[in-house]
Scaffold this active site. Structure first.
Site, short mmCIF file in Angstrom:
data_model
loop_
_atom_site.label_atom_id
_atom_site.label_comp_id
_atom_site.label_asym_id
_atom_site.label_seq_id
_atom_site.Cartn_x
_atom_site.Cartn_y
_atom_site.Cartn_z
N ARG A 133 12.25 31.24 18.43
CA ARG A 133 11.04 31.72 17.76
C ARG A 133 10.54 30.62 16.83
O ARG A 133 11.31 29.74 16.41
CB ARG A 133 11.32 32.99 16.97
CG ARG A 133 11.82 34.15 17.81
CD ARG A 133 12.14 35.36 16.94
NE ARG A 133 12.59 36.50 17.74
CZ ARG A 133 13.86 36.76 18.04
NH1 ARG A 133 14.82 35.95 17.60
NH2 ARG A 133 14.17 37.82 18.77
N LYS A 158 15.79 36.77 13.87
CA LYS A 158 15.19 38.09 13.72
C LYS A 158 16.29 39.15 13.59
O LYS A 158 17.34 39.04 14.21
CB LYS A 158 14.30 38.40 14.93
CG LYS A 158 13.43 39.63 14.74
CD LYS A 158 12.48 39.80 15.89
CE LYS A 158 11.57 41.01 15.67
NZ LYS A 158 10.62 41.19 16.80
N HIS A 223 5.08 30.71 20.83
CA HIS A 223 5.79 31.82 21.46
C HIS A 223 5.64 31.78 22.98
O HIS A 223 6.50 32.32 23.70
CB HIS A 223 5.29 33.15 20.90
CG HIS A 223 6.35 34.22 20.88
ND1 HIS A 223 7.43 34.17 20.01
CD2 HIS A 223 6.51 35.34 21.62
CE1 HIS A 223 8.20 35.23 20.22
NE2 HIS A 223 7.67 35.95 21.20
N HIS A 249 17.68 39.16 21.74
CA HIS A 249 17.06 40.49 21.84
C HIS A 249 18.08 41.57 21.50
O HIS A 249 19.22 41.52 21.95
CB HIS A 249 16.53 40.73 23.25
CG HIS A 249 15.30 39.95 23.56
ND1 HIS A 249 14.90 39.65 24.86
CD2 HIS A 249 14.35 39.40 22.76
CE1 HIS A 249 13.78 38.95 24.83
NE2 HIS A 249 13.43 38.78 23.57
#
Length: 292
Positions: A133, A158, A223, A249
């Site tokens: 990212r 994240k 992205h 993820h």
């Protein structure tokens, strides 16, 4: 700072919410209170409904922009104010499902060739080569590049999770060339302000300039390179579960959406059109008469 704002901030800090999430939630609740000129403690579900109607009809906000406002109000009333309200009091809009536009291998190369700056070429190549990212690339430190194990350590990505991603041998050569030229000390890609990493806006602007130079008509953002990383891995046979770990993820369903755009999936089935018998050749049009 009001007592309610301070209490909500402490509740978010206790739950270790990301800094950007904390700032966004406080801003959303502040806007909500200012709209009605009253403390949120004195407002209820009907006021929330009126606020969402205002954001949608007057401010013309899309569903993706309404979700942070709803998330902030849910946290305030359910966690901080401990109101026993249902999901119906915080209706989430249905967001349209849009698939990302994917760059081909040739387009990625053309894009990189259009970046004149060694620093920005190294930044955007790192984003693609490791599937990072934009914030993860910006906050890399020199010590995160482990050439012995050929991995890159991503600190607090994240959802505040650390992870390791592969260090491409070709990328390592680029980073070593950049290192000899720039000699970064702390941050691998320092910004204009001493002691601070490069900003996300600076990376976006460099990406947009390179897209214009490349002549590629597809939209390209940092992205987009992450999307291309995942899709290209899938197209070359990498397992979806492994891609999930590399991408960081939380859910496998997030990674599985790339199955809908990878050519290895979309083009794996033969079209029934190709199974039809060859049609009779079309008759040739009559020759035009000659007048001279």
């Amino acid at each position: 700072m009001t007592l309610l704002r301070q209490r909500m901030l402490h509740d978010m800090q206790i739950r270790n919410l990301a800094d950007n999430t904390q700032k966004s939630y406080l801003l959303q609740v502040s806007s909500f209170a200012k709209h009605f000129h009253r403390s949120p403690e004195a407002l209820g579900p009907e006021d929330i409904r009126a606020w969402l109607v205002y954001l949608h009809e007057e401010r013309k906000l899309a569903a993706s922009s309404l979700c942070p406002a709803i998330g902030a109000l849910r946290f305030l009333y359910r966690v901080t104010l401990k109101r026993d309200w249902s999901d119906e009091d915080f209706p989430l809009p249905k967001k349209p499902v849009r698939l990302p536009v994917i760059l081909s291998f040739d387009e990625v190369k053309t894009f990189f060739d259009a970046i004149p700056s060694l620093k920005y070429r190294a930044i955007l190549m790192t984003a693609y080569a490791a599937g990072l990212r934009i914030s993860e690339v910006a906050h890399l430190k020199a010590t995160d590049i482990d050439s012995r194990r050929m991995v890159i350590r991503v600190n607090q990505g994240k959802n505040r999770k650390d992870r390791y991603v592969m260090l491409s041998p070709r990328l390592l050569e680029i980073l070593r060339t950049y290192w000899l030229d720039a000699h970064p000390r702390d941050w691998l890609f320092p910004g204009d302000i001493p002691g601070h990493p490069i900003s996300a806006d600076a990376i976006r602007q460099a990406c947009d300039r390179a897209r214009q130079r490349s002549g590629i008509q597809k939209p390209i953002t940092p992205h987009s390179l992450r999307h291309a990383f995942a899709t290209h891995l899938l197209e070359t046979g990498t397992d979806v579960r492994r891609i999930q770990l590399l991408m960081g993820h939380r859910s496998l369903s997030t990674t599985s959406r790339y199955l809908r755009i990878a050519t290895s999936t979309v083009c794996a089935t033969e079209s029934p059109f190709d199974l039809l018998p060859q049609p009779e050749p079309l008759p040739s049009p009559p020759a035009a008469p000659e007048y001279f």
